[in-house]
Design a protein around this motif. Structure first.
Motif, PDB file in Angstrom:
ATOM      1  N   ARG A  51       0.739  -1.241   0.144  1.00 43.50           N
ATOM      2  CA  ARG A  51      -0.100  -0.047  -0.006  1.00 43.50           C
ATOM      3  C   ARG A  51       0.910   1.156  -0.045  1.00 43.50           C
ATOM      4  O   ARG A  51       0.500   2.294  -0.759  1.00 43.50           O
ATOM      5  CB  ARG A  51      -1.003   0.078   1.162  1.00 43.50           C
ATOM      6  N   ILE A  52       2.034   1.203   0.898  1.00 43.02           N
ATOM      7  CA  ILE A  52       2.783   2.333   0.705  1.00 43.02           C
ATOM      8  C   ILE A  52       3.415   2.613  -0.737  1.00 43.02           C
ATOM      9  O   ILE A  52       3.605   3.774  -1.137  1.00 43.02           O
ATOM     10  CB  ILE A  52       4.257   2.132   1.748  1.00 43.02           C
ATOM     11  N   CYS A  53       3.593   1.596  -1.565  1.00 45.83           N
ATOM     12  CA  CYS A  53       3.979   1.734  -3.007  1.00 45.83           C
ATOM     13  C   CYS A  53       3.300   2.412  -3.440  1.00 45.83           C
ATOM     14  O   CYS A  53       3.614   3.143  -4.885  1.00 45.83           O
ATOM     15  CB  CYS A  53       4.487   0.460  -3.390  1.00 45.83           C
ATOM     16  N   GLU A  57       2.327  10.218  -1.959  1.00 44.99           N
ATOM     17  CA  GLU A  57       3.366  10.900  -1.416  1.00 44.99           C
ATOM     18  C   GLU A  57       4.891  10.011  -1.624  1.00 44.99           C
ATOM     19  O   GLU A  57       6.117  10.260  -1.792  1.00 44.99           O
ATOM     20  CB  GLU A  57       3.380  11.201  -0.010  1.00 44.99           C
ATOM     21  N   TYR A  58       4.555   8.544  -1.661  1.00 49.78           N
ATOM     22  CA  TYR A  58       5.782   7.558  -1.894  1.00 49.78           C
ATOM     23  C   TYR A  58       6.148   7.474  -3.417  1.00 49.78           C
ATOM     24  O   TYR A  58       5.609   6.763  -4.014  1.00 49.78           O
ATOM     25  CB  TYR A  58       5.504   6.401  -1.222  1.00 49.78           C
ATOM     26  N   TYR A  59       7.009   8.340  -3.665  1.00 48.72           N
ATOM     27  CA  TYR A  59       7.422   8.652  -5.098  1.00 48.72           C
ATOM     28  C   TYR A  59       8.331   7.459  -5.695  1.00 48.72           C
ATOM     29  O   TYR A  59       8.448   7.255  -6.888  1.00 48.72           O
ATOM     30  CB  TYR A  59       8.256   9.995  -5.331  1.00 48.72           C
ATOM     31  N   LEU A  60       9.088   6.772  -4.589  1.00 47.79           N
ATOM     32  CA  LEU A  60      10.082   5.909  -4.975  1.00 47.79           C
ATOM     33  C   LEU A  60       9.655   4.769  -6.024  1.00 47.79           C
ATOM     34  O   LEU A  60      10.151   4.651  -7.301  1.00 47.79           O
ATOM     35  CB  LEU A  60      10.601   5.164  -3.728  1.00 47.79           C
ATOM     36  N   THR A  61       8.564   4.064  -5.588  1.00 47.81           N
ATOM     37  CA  THR A  61       8.251   2.924  -6.448  1.00 47.81           C
ATOM     38  C   THR A  61       7.595   3.228  -7.978  1.00 47.81           C
ATOM     39  O   THR A  61       8.219   2.889  -8.939  1.00 47.81           O
ATOM     40  CB  THR A  61       7.089   2.162  -6.008  1.00 47.81           C
ATOM     41  N   GLY A 171      18.928   0.943   0.470  1.00 43.80           N
ATOM     42  CA  GLY A 171      19.143   2.149   1.217  1.00 43.80           C
ATOM     43  C   GLY A 171      18.817   1.577   2.706  1.00 43.80           C
ATOM     44  O   GLY A 171      19.175   2.610   3.658  1.00 43.80           O
ATOM     45  N   ASN A 172      18.123   0.645   2.836  1.00 43.54           N
ATOM     46  CA  ASN A 172      17.973  -0.009   4.264  1.00 43.54           C
ATOM     47  C   ASN A 172      18.950  -0.570   4.825  1.00 43.54           C
ATOM     48  O   ASN A 172      19.054  -1.046   5.929  1.00 43.54           O
ATOM     49  CB  ASN A 172      16.592  -0.825   4.470  1.00 43.54           C
ATOM     50  N   PHE A 173      20.251  -0.539   4.189  1.00 45.99           N
ATOM     51  CA  PHE A 173      21.607  -1.492   4.699  1.00 45.99           C
ATOM     52  C   PHE A 173      22.151  -0.089   5.065  1.00 45.99           C
ATOM     53  O   PHE A 173      22.392   0.886   4.581  1.00 45.99           O
ATOM     54  CB  PHE A 173      22.229  -2.058   3.572  1.00 45.99           C
ATOM     55  N   ALA A 210       7.240  11.620   2.234  1.00 42.42           N
ATOM     56  CA  ALA A 210       7.026  10.232   1.677  1.00 42.42           C
ATOM     57  C   ALA A 210       7.301   9.247   2.853  1.00 42.42           C
ATOM     58  O   ALA A 210       6.499   8.122   2.564  1.00 42.42           O
ATOM     59  CB  ALA A 210       8.532   9.794   0.743  1.00 42.42           C
ATOM     60  N   TYR A 211       7.600   9.520   3.952  1.00 43.86           N
ATOM     61  CA  TYR A 211       7.548   8.813   5.074  1.00 43.86           C
ATOM     62  C   TYR A 211       6.559   9.180   6.293  1.00 43.86           C
ATOM     63  O   TYR A 211       6.889   8.517   7.360  1.00 43.86           O
ATOM     64  CB  TYR A 211       8.978   8.482   5.668  1.00 43.86           C
ATOM     65  N   ASN A 212       5.894  10.460   6.060  1.00 45.84           N
ATOM     66  CA  ASN A 212       4.860  10.563   7.052  1.00 45.84           C
ATOM     67  C   ASN A 212       3.723  10.906   5.911  1.00 45.84           C
ATOM     68  O   ASN A 212       3.254  11.886   6.122  1.00 45.84           O
ATOM     69  CB  ASN A 212       5.192  11.835   7.521  1.00 45.84           C
ATOM     70  N   GLU A 256      15.353   8.273   9.165  1.00 44.96           N
ATOM     71  CA  GLU A 256      15.267   7.502  10.386  1.00 44.96           C
ATOM     72  C   GLU A 256      13.781   7.224  10.727  1.00 44.96           C
ATOM     73  O   GLU A 256      13.174   8.327  10.773  1.00 44.96           O
ATOM     74  CB  GLU A 256      16.140   8.034  11.550  1.00 44.96           C
ATOM     75  N   MET A 257      13.194   5.969  10.799  1.00 44.95           N
ATOM     76  CA  MET A 257      12.085   5.684  11.313  1.00 44.95           C
ATOM     77  C   MET A 257      12.015   5.188  12.781  1.00 44.95           C
ATOM     78  O   MET A 257      13.141   4.408  13.134  1.00 44.95           O
ATOM     79  CB  MET A 257      11.322   4.506  10.457  1.00 44.95           C
ATOM     80  N   HIS A 258      11.325   5.721  13.710  1.00 44.70           N
ATOM     81  CA  HIS A 258      11.419   5.682  15.072  1.00 44.70           C
ATOM     82  C   HIS A 258      10.083   5.267  15.564  1.00 44.70           C
ATOM     83  O   HIS A 258       9.063   5.592  15.099  1.00 44.70           O
ATOM     84  CB  HIS A 258      12.070   6.814  15.913  1.00 44.70           C
TER      85      HIS A 258
HETATM   86  C1  AVI Z   1      11.849  -1.122   1.444  1.00 42.69           C
HETATM   87  N1  AVI Z   1      12.412   0.057   1.255  1.00 42.69           N
HETATM   88  C2  AVI Z   1      13.047   0.456   0.105  1.00 42.69           C
HETATM   89  C3  AVI Z   1      11.467   1.066   1.972  1.00 42.69           C
HETATM   90  C4  AVI Z   1      12.289   2.568   2.458  1.00 42.69           C
HETATM   91  O1  AVI Z   1      11.663   3.468   1.565  1.00 42.69           O
HETATM   92  O2  AVI Z   1      13.180   2.579   2.911  1.00 42.69           O
HETATM   93  C5  AVI Z   1      10.624   0.693   3.117  1.00 42.69           C
HETATM   94  C6  AVI Z   1       9.937   1.796   3.808  1.00 42.69           C
HETATM   95  N2  AVI Z   1       9.944   2.265   5.023  1.00 42.69           N
HETATM   96  C7  AVI Z   1       9.027   3.145   5.084  1.00 42.69           C
HETATM   97  N3  AVI Z   1       8.381   3.609   3.939  1.00 42.69           N
HETATM   98  C8  AVI Z   1       8.676   2.327   3.097  1.00 42.69           C
END
Ligand code: AVI
Length: 324
Positions: A51-53, A57-61, A171-173, A210-212, A256-258
């Protein structure tokens, strides 16, 4: 006290026999407290991530998808005929289809090895993929792609081996883990290539959004790791008593997510009691952002030779071709 003596060791062995349980207790014993982000992805967490994808706001995908489809035929040229594609953390096997669709039938990839930790998910997705691409040999590998893996031997009819690592999951590493992963990937792909998606540094406001997200899906995704601990380990986190907090750290170049404790509270995990003061935080994820040159240098340090890079018009996201 409602805990009887004989339930204590049992509750504890449930925690200590699970990798999640051990990592959770270890992470919560550290300063700052942390939980490894790989534990987000149970069935509920994976559905929330899907759902995030799709969030506005979540432009990455979306941006990566646009880059891949815009440059699909050029990328197909780099992949070459009858290749073997190894996807790291393949999930629902959707992204690979953009690449597969870019080939003429007589040049299309010969074998596809999706690696994923979740077996059920992948078996079903593999069956659908085989139905859609009948000439493609689909051989899922169930396992942790961050650990060294032995791939099935190739044969002379198979072209180059191409790693595919989309979504900016690298990026999560943390930087040392990213370097170690790239080094081991370079070894596994030697003589072939890696196609990898990397999110780019941009205005913090864009990253923050994107993260809020306004629908609170990312908050639910973050809090789900506590619910998972309750379900799988019998912990008693009160998820209403923790707040999602995501912030960009410009010096470390990472989101950073907390999870921040809303009050003083004690949480039981097996026979362990963890005390939280108001405002105490659990660091659940870092999402590093790179410059194009910064990422290319990291790849070169890991043993790759940098090839072409594709980006979108706003230079929000990048897709890199690396020679192993
Ligand atoms: C899987 N990864 C690339 C996501 C990211 O954006 O770092 C995980 C994610 N965390 C919060 N939203 C998405």
């Amino acid at each position: 006290n409602s805990i009887s003596v004989d339930t204590l060791p049992r509750a504890n062995s449930r925690v200590m026999t699970s990798e999640f349980g051990r990592d959770l207790l270890m992470g919560l014993a550290q300063t700052p407290r942390s939980i490894p982000p790989k534990y987000f992805y149970d069935a509920v967490g994976s559905a929330l991530f899907d759902r995030i994808c799709d969030l506005p706001e979540y432009y990455l995908t979306r941006t990566e998808q646009t880059i891949l489809s815009t440059h699909a035929s050029e990328i197909a040229e780099w992949i070459g005929p009858h290749a073997e594609i190894v996807e790291f953390g393949a999930g629902s096997l959707k992204k690979i289809q953009t690449l597969l669709d870019a080939f003429d039938t007589d040049r299309s990839p010969a074998r596809y090895l999706p690696i994923d930790i979740s077996g059920e998910h992948i078996a079903q997705a593999a069956a659908q993929l085989r139905a859609r691409y009948p000439t493609l040999l689909v051989q899922p590998i169930i396992g942790d792609y961050t650990a060294p893996l032995t791939l099935p031997p190739t044969d002379t009819r198979i072209g180059q081996r191409v790693g595919f690592f989309p979504g900016s999951t690298l990026g999560n590493f943390h930087p040392d883990e990213a370097l170690a992963f790239l080094r081991s990937a370079a070894g596994m792909l030697r003589g072939g290539s890696l196609l990898i998606g990397i999110d780019l540094i941009k205005h913090p406001a864009r990253l923050h959004a994107a993260y809020n997200d306004s629908q609170g899906v990312t908050a639910a995704f973050n809090l789900n790791v506590l619910r998972r601990a309750n379900n799988e380990l019998g912990a008693d986190f009160d998820t209403d008593q923790f707040n999602h907090h995501a912030i960009y750290h410009p010096v470390l170049q990472r989101i950073e997510m907390h999870l921040i404790s809303r009050r003083e509270q004690t949480v039981s995990i097996g026979d362990q009691r963890v005390l939280f003061s108001e405002g105490d935080t659990i660091h659940t994820e870092s999402s590093y952002k790179y410059t194009i040159d910064g990422f290319r240098s990291l790849a070169v340090k890991a043993g790759f030779r940098a090839g072409p890079v594709w980006t979108d018009r706003e230079r929000q996201f990048s897709v890199h071709w690396l020679h192993a």
